[in-house]
Design a protein around this motif. Structure first.
Motif: not given
Length: 346
Positions: A12-14, A21-24, A43-44, A104-105
Motif C-alpha cells: 500500500a505504501v509503495q 490510488f490504493v484502497t486498503l 490492498a487494491i 475500505l479506506e
C-alpha cells in the motif's frame, strides 16, 4: 503481525508513493462460517492489482471490478458487507451462512501506514485508530495482543512487532533454519564469534553478529516475540546464550543435541542462577518428531515446533527407539544430529 499483513501494508505504501490510488480493506466483522478472520487485510490498486485476502477469492474479484469501475472511497472510509443474503453468499462463494463486513479506506500519506510499519519494525506494539467520518488517523503505543475493534465510527487495530529469531551458530543447519524462518517473516539474527564460520555466512536478509552469544542476548532485550536456537553443539557458546535466554520472556528457546546431551546440558545449567522452572522452558531435543535426517528436514522439524508454540498449540513428542546401531540409539529419539555436520560436531 504476520507476514501477509506486513506485505499488504508495505505494498500500500509503495503503490501510493508510486502515484497509484490504493484502497486498503480490513475485515471488521464476521458472522457464521466466514472464510477469513477479523483483521484480515488486502490492498487494491486502481488498476486492479491486489495483495492480501479477505475471502476465498470471489469477494476480491468483486472489489477489483468495483475499483476498476471507479467505485472506491474517495475521501473517507466506507463500510461494505458481503453475504448478507443466501443469494449473495452463493454469488460470492461464502460458506453457508457466512457474512463479512469490510472497512475500505483510501490510502494517503495522512494514513500514516509508513509510520506504522516503522514502529512495528522497531519491535514495538502500536494502536492505530481510524476516524470513519474524517479519515483522520491517530496512533499510540500499544499494550495488548493484536486485535480489531469497530463501532461504526472508529476502527481501532492493534499491531504487534515482527518476530525475531536468534540463531547461535553459523553452520550448515543454521543456513536452512535462517532461510525458512525468513520466509515465515522472522527477523533472523545469526550469532557466531568463530571467524571460520562467520566469514562464510551468506544468507540474504539476515543479520550476522560476531558478538559472544550472552552479550548479544543481553543487548537485544528479548521479548515475547523472540525465539532463540542454539545450534553449535559447543557448550561454550550454546550454554552462554541459554543462561541469558532462559531468563527472558522469549516464547521459544531450543537447543540441538540428543537426549543424552540435552540431559547433560540441563545438569550444567542447574549449576548457575537458573530456577527449575526456567530450565524446563528449554526445548531439547529440539524440533518435532518428523523422522528428520538431512539439515533441511531438521530445519523443517524445528520451525514446525516453533510455529506450534507461537500459535499456542501444545506439542507432545513421541519417539520411536532407533535400532540402527548409532551410538545414541538408546536415546529413543529422532536425533537432530543425523546430518554430517551435526555428527562431526557431536
Amino acid at each position: 503481525m504476520d507476514s501477509v499483513d506486513l506485505e499488504v501494508l508495505k505494498s500500500a505504501v509503495q503503490w501510493t508513493r508510486a502515484g497509484f490510488f490504493v484502497t486498503l480493506g480490513t475485515v471488521v466483522r464476521t458472522w457464521g462460517s466466514a472464510p477469513r478472520p477479523v483483521g484480515s487485510m488486502l490492498a487494491i490498486r486502481e488498476d486492479g492489482h491486489m495483495v492480501g485476502s479477505v475471502s476465498g477469492g470471489c469477494v476480491e474479484d468483486d472489489l477489483i471490478l468495483r475499483i476498476r469501475g471507479g467505485d472506491w472511497p474517495q475521501d473517507r472510509p466506507q463500510v461494505t458487507s458481503y453475504g448478507v443474503t443466501a443469494e449473495e453468499a452463493h454469488r460470492f462463494g461464502l460458506p453457508c451462512g457466512g457474512t463479512l463486513q469490510l472497512v475500505l479506506e483510501p490510502v494517503r500519506e495522512s494514513s500514516r501506514i509508513a509510520e506504522l510499519l516503522d514502529t512495528i519494525g522497531k519491535f514495538r506494539l502500536v494502536v492505530r485508530e481510524l476516524d470513519m467520518k474524517t479519515g483522520a488517523v491517530r496512533m499510540a503505543p500499544g499494550h495488548q495482543t493484536p486485535s480489531v475493534e469497530f463501532d461504526g465510527e472508529r476502527l481501532i487495530t492493534s499491531h504487534g512487532p515482527r518476530h525475531r529469531l536468534v540463531v547461535i551458530g553459523a553452520g550448515q543447519l543454521s543456513k536452512y533454519v535462517a532461510s525458512m524462518a525468513s520466509a515465515l517473516d522472522y527477523h533472523v539474527i545469526v550469532c557466531d564469534p568463530r571467524t571460520e564460520y562467520a566469514d562464510e555466512w551468506q544468507v540474504p536478509g539476515t543479520e550476522l553478529s560476531r558478538e559472544m552469544p550472552d552479550d548479544l542476548i543481553v543487548r537485544l532485550q528479548l521479548d515475547s516475540h523472540s525465539a532463540v536456537l542454539t545450534l553449535t553443539h559447543d557448550p561454550k557458546l550454546d550454554d552462554m546464550a541459554l543462561l541469558e535466554a532462559l531468563k527472558s520472556p522469549a516464547f521459544y528457546i531450543g537447543a540441538i543435541g540428543s537426549r543424552v546431551n540435552n540431559a547433560r546440558r540441563r545438569e550444567r545449567l542447574s549449576l548457575f542462577d537458573l530456577s527449575t522452572t526456567e530450565i524446563e522452558r528449554l526445548h531439547g531435543p529440539v524440533g518435532m518428531h518428523l523422522g528428520a535426517r538431512t539439515p533441511a528436514e531438521i530445519a523443517v522439524a524445528i520451525l514446525a515446533e516453533m510455529t506450534a508454540i507461537k500459535n499456542g498449540i501444545a506439542v507432545t513428542q513421541t519417539f520411536a527407539v532407533r535400532r540402527d546401531g548409532d551410538e545414541d540409539a538408546d536415546d529413543g529419539e529422532p536425533r537432530d544430529n543425523t546430518s554430517a555436520e551435526c555428527r562431526s560436531a557431536a
